[in-house]
Design an enzyme around this catalytic site. Structure first.
Site, PDB file in Angstrom:
ATOM      1  N   LYS A 107       0.854  -1.193   0.000  1.00  8.15           N
ATOM      2  CA  LYS A 107       0.000   0.000   0.000  1.00  8.15           C
ATOM      3  C   LYS A 107       0.885   1.236   0.000  1.00  8.15           C
ATOM      4  O   LYS A 107       1.836   1.322   0.795  1.00  8.15           O
ATOM      5  CB  LYS A 107      -0.904  -0.009   1.223  1.00  8.15           C
ATOM      6  N   ASP A 138      -0.311  -0.381  -4.536  1.00  7.19           N
ATOM      7  CA  ASP A 138      -1.723   0.021  -4.627  1.00  7.19           C
ATOM      8  C   ASP A 138      -1.883   1.390  -3.995  1.00  7.19           C
ATOM      9  O   ASP A 138      -1.654   1.552  -2.795  1.00  7.19           O
ATOM     10  CB  ASP A 138      -2.593  -1.012  -3.891  1.00  7.19           C
ATOM     11  N   GLU A 164      -1.544  -0.498  -8.972  1.00  5.99           N
ATOM     12  CA  GLU A 164      -2.998  -0.633  -8.847  1.00  5.99           C
ATOM     13  C   GLU A 164      -3.638   0.716  -8.523  1.00  5.99           C
ATOM     14  O   GLU A 164      -3.218   1.393  -7.586  1.00  5.99           O
ATOM     15  CB  GLU A 164      -3.280  -1.659  -7.735  1.00  5.99           C
ATOM     16  N   ASP A 190      -8.867  -1.129  -9.803  1.00  2.56           N
ATOM     17  CA  ASP A 190      -9.593  -1.785  -8.699  1.00  2.56           C
ATOM     18  C   ASP A 190     -10.894  -1.023  -8.429  1.00  2.56           C
ATOM     19  O   ASP A 190     -11.968  -1.452  -8.846  1.00  2.56           O
ATOM     20  CB  ASP A 190      -8.695  -1.845  -7.450  1.00  2.56           C
ATOM     21  N   LYS A 214     -13.107  -8.345  -7.147  1.00  2.00           N
ATOM     22  CA  LYS A 214     -13.525  -8.796  -5.812  1.00  2.00           C
ATOM     23  C   LYS A 214     -14.938  -9.367  -5.884  1.00  2.00           C
ATOM     24  O   LYS A 214     -15.829  -8.752  -6.465  1.00  2.00           O
ATOM     25  CB  LYS A 214     -13.447  -7.632  -4.828  1.00  2.00           C
TER      26      LYS A 214
HETATM   27  O1  LIG Z   1      -5.313  -7.114  -3.010  1.00  2.00           O
HETATM   28  C1  LIG Z   1      -4.831  -7.467  -1.925  1.00  2.00           C
HETATM   29  O2  LIG Z   1      -3.660  -7.840  -1.796  1.00  2.00           O
HETATM   30  C2  LIG Z   1      -5.675  -7.474  -0.687  1.00  2.00           C
HETATM   31  C3  LIG Z   1      -6.942  -6.687  -0.715  1.00  2.00           C
HETATM   32  C4  LIG Z   1      -6.798  -5.209  -0.542  1.00  2.00           C
HETATM   33  O3  LIG Z   1      -5.733  -4.660  -0.716  1.00  2.00           O
HETATM   34  C5  LIG Z   1      -7.944  -4.447  -0.123  1.00  2.00           C
HETATM   35  C6  LIG Z   1      -8.669  -4.888   0.970  1.00  2.00           C
HETATM   36  C7  LIG Z   1      -9.750  -4.183   1.450  1.00  2.00           C
HETATM   37  C8  LIG Z   1     -10.137  -3.025   0.820  1.00  2.00           C
HETATM   38  C9  LIG Z   1      -9.444  -2.560  -0.294  1.00  2.00           C
HETATM   39  C10 LIG Z   1      -8.357  -3.272  -0.783  1.00  2.00           C
HETATM   40  C11 LIG Z   1      -7.704  -2.779  -2.038  1.00  2.00           C
HETATM   41  O4  LIG Z   1      -7.190  -3.535  -2.860  1.00  2.00           O
HETATM   42  O5  LIG Z   1      -7.718  -1.587  -2.305  1.00  2.00           O
HETATM   43 MG   LIG Z   2      -6.873  -1.936  -4.407  1.00  2.00          MG
END
Ligand SMILES: O=C(O)CCC(=O)c1ccccc1C(=O)O
Ligand SMILES: [Mg+2]
Length: 326
Positions: A107, A138, A164, A190, A214
């Site tokens: 992240k 991400d 991402e 995403d 998802k």
């Molecule tokens: O993609 C992953 O590795 C885990 C999932 C994740 O990051 C996520 C989990 C909860 C809410 C948002 C996100 C996201 O991808 O932004």
């Molecule tokens: Mg994401």
């Protein structure tokens, strides 16, 4: 088929699971769990989502509990570790929770942090994984196009598998994708899939190289699988920080997708400090088995949400069921 509310309430339980590491600004994850003829399922839209957005999550939960899944094409799913925007000193300990994953999603662009924080975090992950490790980042749409370009330039020497949701909108994704194309850094969508009015718009616009998919926000296994097929782009099946029951839904979705070119974001049970089952879906050697999960009565009891939060979730279930059946 949509069950009656009384069928849902017959087995409904609300849990609040502590997180091992703060993620998305929360320290615990709430979920409403229920059982249907096919087994246990989950309804866990984030608290701030409105009822209209939560409707797809309920359709998904009901589908997984009441309908047999499409044919499963694999029995084990490769997964990534998911690293919240923690300080460098915490990176090794958080990654250790995931066991040996070859892929890490980091992240970045967390409010209140700097690009230097992101670079330091990704450098630490690269140091731990070694040169063969796959690192994706991400940004949850937090950068504008110029910020994204700057950040990707700063991170690219660390060898990114993809970025991402660097920016929030589809036109911005299209623009940043063009700007960094020469560097060979793919762009994944995403939020532009799971929170969009039209989940296929980003693919149609040619604004992403791959899609993060998802199961809950996209209406369940069949509906999400159809989106993947129609988009014609590689898919990374991911969790929404679900309990092991929601993760199980994601694993079944991943098992139905004809091509899985990337490790899936379904390892997130490792971010929970507690789960609802004695056999949580924790990655082993970077893989998860495709199986259903039955909660333990003792753990449902131990992690039951407060009376107040349980009433909130029950009221939400009633409103969202009304919207789903309207
Ligand atoms: O993609 C992953 O590795 C885990 C999932 C994740 O990051 C996520 C989990 C909860 C809410 C948002 C996100 C996201 O991808 O932004
Ligand atoms: Mg994401």
């Amino acid at each position: 088929m949509i069950p009656q509310l009384s069928d849902l309430f017959a087995t409904a339980r609300v849990v609040s699971l502590p997180l091992a590491t703060r993620f998305r600004g929360i320290d615990s994850r709430e979920a409403l769990l229920f059982r249907g003829p096919e087994g246990w399922s989950e309804f866990s839209p984030f608290a701030e989502y409105d009822d209209t957005e939560a409707t797809a999550w309920l359709a998904a939960g009901i589908d997984f509990a009441w309908n047999p899944t499409p044919p499963l094409l694999r029995s084990s799913i490769p997964v990534n570790a998911t690293l919240p925007a923690v300080a460098v000193a915490e990176v090794a300990a958080v990654l250790a929770r995931f066991g040996s994953c070859r892929t890490v999603k980091v992240k970045v662009a967390e409010p209140g942090q700097s690009l230097a924080d992101d670079v330091a975090r990704v450098e630490e992950v690269r140091r731990i994984l070694g040169p063969e490790g796959r690192i994706r980042v991400d940004a949850n749409g937090a950068w504008n196009v110029d910020e994204a370009e700057h950040a990707i330039h700063a991170l690219a020497s660390l060898d990114l598998e993809y970025v991402e949701q660097p920016c929030a909108t589809v036109p911005e994704l299209a623009e940043i994708r063009e700007r960094v194309k020469y560097m060979g850094v793919p762009i994944a969508a995403d939020e532009s899939v799971r929170r969009a009015v039209d989940p296929l718009a980003v693919a149609r616009a040619g604004a992403a190289d791959l899609l993060v998919i998802k199961a809950q926000p996209l209406g369940g296994i069949v509906s999400a699988g159809r989106i993947v097929a129609e988009a014609g782009l590689p898919a990374v099946i991911s969790s929404a920080l679900d309990t092991s029951i929601g993760i199980s839904m994601g694993l079944h979705l991943a098992a139905t997708i004809p091509r899985l070119d990337y490790d899936c974001g379904l390892g997130t049970a490792a971010l929970l400090a507690a789960d609802v089952t004695d056999e949580p879906l924790l990655p082993v050697d970077g893989e998860l088995p495709v199986r259903r999960v039955t909660p333990s009565p003792a753990l449902l009891e131990l992690h039951a949400a407060s009376a107040e939060r349980t009433s909130w979730w029950y009221a939400r279930l009633i409103r969202v069921w009304d919207e789903l059946t309207a």
